[in-house]
Design a protein around this motif. Structure first.
Motif, PDB file in Angstrom:
ATOM      1  N   VAL A 171      -3.224 -16.801   0.435  1.00 24.07           N
ATOM      2  CA  VAL A 171      -3.754 -16.995   1.786  1.00 24.07           C
ATOM      3  C   VAL A 171      -4.002 -15.643   2.456  1.00 24.07           C
ATOM      4  N   VAL A 172      -3.053 -14.734   2.268  1.00 26.97           N
ATOM      5  CA  VAL A 172      -3.199 -13.348   2.710  1.00 26.97           C
ATOM      6  C   VAL A 172      -3.014 -12.457   1.486  1.00 26.97           C
ATOM      7  N   LEU A 173      -3.921 -11.534   1.271  1.00 20.51           N
ATOM      8  CA  LEU A 173      -3.802 -10.647   0.110  1.00 20.51           C
ATOM      9  C   LEU A 173      -2.446  -9.953   0.150  1.00 20.51           C
ATOM     10  N   PRO A 174      -1.666 -10.049  -0.928  1.00 18.13           N
ATOM     11  CA  PRO A 174      -0.288  -9.540  -0.905  1.00 18.13           C
ATOM     12  C   PRO A 174      -0.175  -8.043  -0.676  1.00 18.13           C
ATOM     13  N   TRP A 175      -1.242  -7.299  -0.969  1.00 19.58           N
ATOM     14  CA  TRP A 175      -1.202  -5.854  -0.740  1.00 19.58           C
ATOM     15  C   TRP A 175      -1.739  -5.458   0.642  1.00 19.58           C
ATOM     16  N   ALA A 176      -2.109  -6.464   1.450  1.00 21.37           N
ATOM     17  CA  ALA A 176      -2.678  -6.166   2.767  1.00 21.37           C
ATOM     18  C   ALA A 176      -1.606  -5.755   3.774  1.00 21.37           C
ATOM     19  N   LYS A 177      -0.357  -6.202   3.558  1.00 25.53           N
ATOM     20  CA  LYS A 177       0.729  -5.934   4.496  1.00 25.53           C
ATOM     21  C   LYS A 177       1.855  -5.165   3.807  1.00 25.53           C
ATOM     22  N   CYS A 178       2.538  -4.356   4.562  1.00 22.29           N
ATOM     23  CA  CYS A 178       3.668  -3.585   4.040  1.00 22.29           C
ATOM     24  C   CYS A 178       4.886  -4.489   3.831  1.00 22.29           C
ATOM     25  N   ASP A 179       5.602  -4.242   2.769  1.00 24.59           N
ATOM     26  CA  ASP A 179       6.869  -4.909   2.539  1.00 24.59           C
ATOM     27  C   ASP A 179       7.924  -4.226   3.418  1.00 24.59           C
ATOM     28  N   PRO A 180       8.854  -5.000   3.988  1.00 20.00           N
ATOM     29  CA  PRO A 180       9.872  -4.398   4.852  1.00 20.00           C
ATOM     30  C   PRO A 180      10.686  -3.295   4.167  1.00 20.00           C
ATOM     31  N   SER A 181      10.778  -3.360   2.843  1.00 23.72           N
ATOM     32  CA  SER A 181      11.584  -2.361   2.120  1.00 23.72           C
ATOM     33  C   SER A 181      10.851  -1.038   1.921  1.00 23.72           C
ATOM     34  N   TRP A 182       9.563  -1.010   2.172  1.00 29.40           N
ATOM     35  CA  TRP A 182       8.791   0.215   1.962  1.00 29.40           C
ATOM     36  C   TRP A 182       8.883   1.101   3.195  1.00 29.40           C
ATOM     37  N   THR A 183       9.075   2.362   2.976  1.00 27.69           N
ATOM     38  CA  THR A 183       9.120   3.328   4.072  1.00 27.69           C
ATOM     39  C   THR A 183       7.814   4.113   4.133  1.00 27.69           C
ATOM     40  N   ASN A 184       7.494   4.597   5.318  1.00 27.89           N
ATOM     41  CA  ASN A 184       6.297   5.413   5.526  1.00 27.89           C
ATOM     42  C   ASN A 184       5.046   4.684   5.024  1.00 27.89           C
ATOM     43  N   CYS A 185       4.908   3.431   5.420  1.00 28.79           N
ATOM     44  CA  CYS A 185       3.813   2.578   4.942  1.00 28.79           C
ATOM     45  C   CYS A 185       2.924   2.154   6.099  1.00 28.79           C
ATOM     46  N   ILE A 186       1.639   2.015   5.797  1.00 38.27           N
ATOM     47  CA  ILE A 186       0.671   1.516   6.780  1.00 38.27           C
ATOM     48  C   ILE A 186      -0.059   0.328   6.170  1.00 38.27           C
ATOM     49  N   SER A 198       4.120  12.851  11.247  1.00 33.36           N
ATOM     50  CA  SER A 198       4.992  13.169  10.115  1.00 33.36           C
ATOM     51  C   SER A 198       4.325  14.184   9.196  1.00 33.36           C
ATOM     52  N   THR A 199       5.149  15.049   8.597  1.00 40.62           N
ATOM     53  CA  THR A 199       4.620  16.020   7.634  1.00 40.62           C
ATOM     54  C   THR A 199       4.188  15.337   6.345  1.00 40.62           C
ATOM     55  N   VAL A 200       4.730  14.144   6.084  1.00 39.21           N
ATOM     56  CA  VAL A 200       4.343  13.364   4.905  1.00 39.21           C
ATOM     57  C   VAL A 200       3.415  12.245   5.358  1.00 39.21           C
ATOM     58  N   PRO A 201       2.150  12.276   4.942  1.00 38.97           N
ATOM     59  CA  PRO A 201       1.218  11.231   5.391  1.00 38.97           C
ATOM     60  C   PRO A 201       1.638   9.868   4.886  1.00 38.97           C
ATOM     61  N   PRO A 202       1.439   8.819   5.695  1.00 37.04           N
ATOM     62  CA  PRO A 202       1.825   7.466   5.267  1.00 37.04           C
ATOM     63  C   PRO A 202       0.951   6.982   4.116  1.00 37.04           C
ATOM     64  N   LYS A 203       1.513   6.088   3.332  1.00 35.65           N
ATOM     65  CA  LYS A 203       0.777   5.508   2.206  1.00 35.65           C
ATOM     66  C   LYS A 203       0.330   4.100   2.553  1.00 35.65           C
ATOM     67  N   ALA A 204      -0.860   3.735   2.050  1.00 34.86           N
ATOM     68  CA  ALA A 204      -1.390   2.398   2.294  1.00 34.86           C
ATOM     69  C   ALA A 204      -0.560   1.380   1.523  1.00 34.86           C
ATOM     70  N   SER A 205      -0.446   0.188   2.091  1.00 37.41           N
ATOM     71  CA  SER A 205       0.342  -0.862   1.438  1.00 37.41           C
ATOM     72  C   SER A 205      -0.237  -1.232   0.078  1.00 37.41           C
ATOM     73  N   ALA A 206      -1.569  -1.098  -0.110  1.00 38.69           N
ATOM     74  CA  ALA A 206      -2.176  -1.397  -1.415  1.00 38.69           C
ATOM     75  C   ALA A 206      -1.660  -0.448  -2.488  1.00 38.69           C
ATOM     76  N   GLU A 207      -1.463   0.813  -2.130  1.00 37.00           N
ATOM     77  CA  GLU A 207      -0.935   1.786  -3.085  1.00 37.00           C
ATOM     78  C   GLU A 207       0.507   1.479  -3.436  1.00 37.00           C
ATOM     79  N   LEU A 208       1.326   1.188  -2.417  1.00 37.43           N
ATOM     80  CA  LEU A 208       2.732   0.894  -2.660  1.00 37.43           C
ATOM     81  C   LEU A 208       2.906  -0.439  -3.384  1.00 37.43           C
TER      82      LEU A 208
END
Length: 633
Positions: A171-186, A198-208
């Motif tokens: 219903v919603v693409l599973p990589w469209a939203k960040c998992d609560p366990s992921w840090t520094n995610c968009i 942040s000095t470390v750029p956030p990573k897209a939820s699709a990448e994580l």
């Protein structure tokens, strides 16, 4: 089995076969329990048993178009979708197309046509084809080893693709939203410019999602291999079942599947292209992909990348083209097929690039990124991270376009894997004709499944890069040099041209002669040398680099090993010196020629007549002139 083996689907009595059999070859069964009439050899009269020979009938494509469609499905694969766009971008954008097209013209197409000709003429796979020069049979064996390495990792990529295809129906693409366990995610479905202190750029939820949920990826192989994911294991099993079901009945069933595997992906490609062109910012992405950077034309690396891309995009010198062509009707017009397929492969790469960079242009637009290069990742990252990240931002029906993209990717990957597996199956059955097709396919599929599990582990993708580098790239380029030298100079360009005249009634132009004899081998040698000069060991535990070199050495050592074997076999039969036998092992065997008995008899008569009138070469210049410029009429 060195001199008498052949492969086929059915077995018939030689006495009842007549001269109407297509692509037949006799197989001596005097030392086996198989008989020509299906009975027990011990119950036959002695005279019948001693003279019994088995005739093996080689399967043929149901229609000539099935061969062309199968070659399209084999050549158009993952490399067209993810490797070509990124390679072009990295090497001058639109300017890369110029060296690529030049290389296609003088390297890719000549090899493609040459392998089609030799496979169709001899009705032999990539190992048995070296009946033309038994001393060089190690080339075919080495190529089969390289194909096995490719087969072990190609299907796991199919499995990952299938995992994404199934996930696309959520219903919603599973990589469209960040998992609560992921840090520094968009969230990937966020359409806007990302501002972070942040000095470390956030990573897209699709990448994580790809790294953490799908692959559970380790940072490097220094962290170990790990165990395969059970979901991916099921996807791998399903992928291998698809391959086995299509190939289980041989070339007849895979030929029928080629209509869908070769044509349907272009329906999806057309839909994706139209949609990509309608996205905001797509034109900027496509323009970035196609705009030439003319200064890159003077960069030798760009030309090196063009040759490498052309080589692996067309899948030449792997053995698959020879295997497919060996199931052709003897008079099929492979010249036309080679021209159509080579251009279609290039056209597909360019269209795929427009689709990918149209979507990436949209990704840059909605995120406010002015540098498109900043949102692009290479290889698997482009397919499983960048593209899903962009799809998640679509305003309407992202699930539909995600499903279409990964369905297209699964189909083109399946078509390519069929060619890889067919080459291995054909090589085995050429040497062991008593094995049934389903038996070989079952064993190859089971071994491929077990070996493929290692690539679905947390360290699997890093291992894939290592084995692809040593076991596929280096092995294939090295053996390509020996293949071209064997075909062009040991067997001879002049004899190839006479074979084409005999088979198709076509006179071979000077262009093909020069390419086969001089240009293509020299360019391939240059690329091989450059690849060794630019060699850098992978930043992995030393054992993995050692494993890569071991695979390379194992494949290359097939050359001297099989040359010594062929010479020793001849020496034991002719009672001549070893050196004399070694020289003879570079000449065609007595049964070399077309698969059909009548054609082979007529061909051998023509060869004898030609050799009787052949003048002796007085020097090297005479030899070169005869090899390249002798008339075929």
């Amino acid at each position: 089995m060195e001199n008498r083996s052949y492969v086929g689907e059915s077995r018939v009595d030689l006495n009842g076969a007549g001269n109407n059999l297509s692509s037949v070859h006799s197989y001596d069964v005097s030392n086996t329990s198989i008989s020509s009439n299906g009975g027990d050899k011990q119950n036959q009269p002695a005279s019948t048993a001693s003279s019994s020979k088995l005739v093996i009938v080689r399967d043929k494509w149901g229609k000539d178009v099935e061969f062309m469609l199968s070659c399209i499905a084999y050549s158009v694969g993952f490399g067209n979708v993810w490797k070509f766009p990124y390679t072009a971008l990295k090497n001058g954008g639109g300017a890369f197309l110029i060296p690529y097209l030049v290389v296609l013209f003088i390297v890719g197409r000549p090899i493609y046509y040459l392998e089609m000709v030799m496979g169709q003429f001899s009705s032999r796979g990539c190992v048995k084809i070296y009946d033309m020069a038994p001393a060089m049979r190690g080339i075919g064996v080495g190529q089969t080893i390289a194909m096995f390495i490719v087969m072990t990792y190609y299907t796991p990529i199919l499995a990952i693709t299938l995992r994404y295809l199934v996930a696309s129906f959520s219903v919603v693409l599973p990589w469209a939203k960040c998992d609560p366990s992921w840090t520094n995610c968009i969230d990937s479905d966020f359409a806007g410019q990302i501002i972070s202190n942040s000095t470390v750029p956030p990573k897209a939820s699709a990448e994580l999602y790809f790294l953490n949920t799908v692959m559970h990826k380790n940072d490097s192989l220094f962290d170990g291999i790990g165990t395969p994911d059970w979901r991916l294991t099921l996807c791998l099993l399903f992928s291998w079942l698809c391959v086995a079901i299509i190939l289980i009945k041989g070339i007849k069933s895979s030929g029928k599947a080629s209509y869908f595997l070769a044509i349907f992906p272009y329906v999806i490609i057309l839909i994706l292209l139209v949609h990509a062109c309608t996205l905001k910012g797509a034109f900027n992405g496509i323009l970035y992909f196609l705009t030439p950077q003319w200064d890159q034309l003077l960069n030798i690396t760009v030309w090196y990348e063009a040759v490498t891309q052309c080589f692996f995009s067309l899948s030449v010198c792997f053995g698959g083209i020879i295997a497919y062509a060996s199931f052709n009707n003897f008079s099929n017009n492979v010249y036309k097929d080679a021209i159509i397929i080579s251009w279609l492969d290039t056209f597909t790469s360019i269209i795929a690039g427009c689709i990918v960079f149209g979507v990436i242009g949209n990704l840059a637009y909605v995120t406010g990124e002015t540098d498109i290069q900043a949102v692009v990742q290479s290889g698997a990252g482009l397919t499983f991270m960048t593209y899903p990240n962009a799809i998640a931002k679509f305003e309407w029906l992202p699930q539909l376009f995600s499903a279409l993209f990964f369905l297209m990717l699964f189909i083109v990957g399946l078509g390519s894997n069929l060619g890889v597996t067919t080459s291995i199956v054909t090589a085995i059955r050429d040497q062991c004709p008593w094995l049934k097709n389903w038996q070989v396919v079952s064993v190859v599929g089971s071994v491929g499944f077990l070996c493929g599990l290692v690539y679905l582990t947390p360290g699997g993708l890093d291992l894939l890069d290592v084995l692809d580098y040593y076991g596929a790239k280096y092995v294939t380029l090295t053996l390509a040099v020996f293949e071209l030298v064997t075909f062009g100079w040991i067997y001879g360009v002049d004899r190839i041209c006479r074979d084409i005249k005999f088979m198709l009634g076509l006179n071979t132009s000077l262009f093909w002669r020069i390419c086969w004899g001089i240009v293509t081998p020299l360019v391939t040698i240059l690329i091989l040398l450059l690849s060794f000069i630019e060699y850098e060991a992978f930043n992995v535990p030393v054992g993995y680099n050692v494993l890569g070199w071991f695979i390379y050495i194992l494949a290359i050592l097939q050359l001297p090993g099989w040359a010594l074997y062929a010479a020793s076999r001849l020496s034991s039969k002719t009672f001549g010196t070893f050196v004399e036998s070694l020289k003879k092992s570079f000449r065609p065997l007595s049964e070399w020629g077309p698969g059909e008995v009548a054609d082979r008899t007529r061909y051998q008569e023509e060869v004898e007549q030609h050799q009787a009138t052949l003048p002796r070469d007085r020097n090297v210049s005479d030899f070169i002139k005869r090899r390249l410029f002798s008339k075929t009429s």
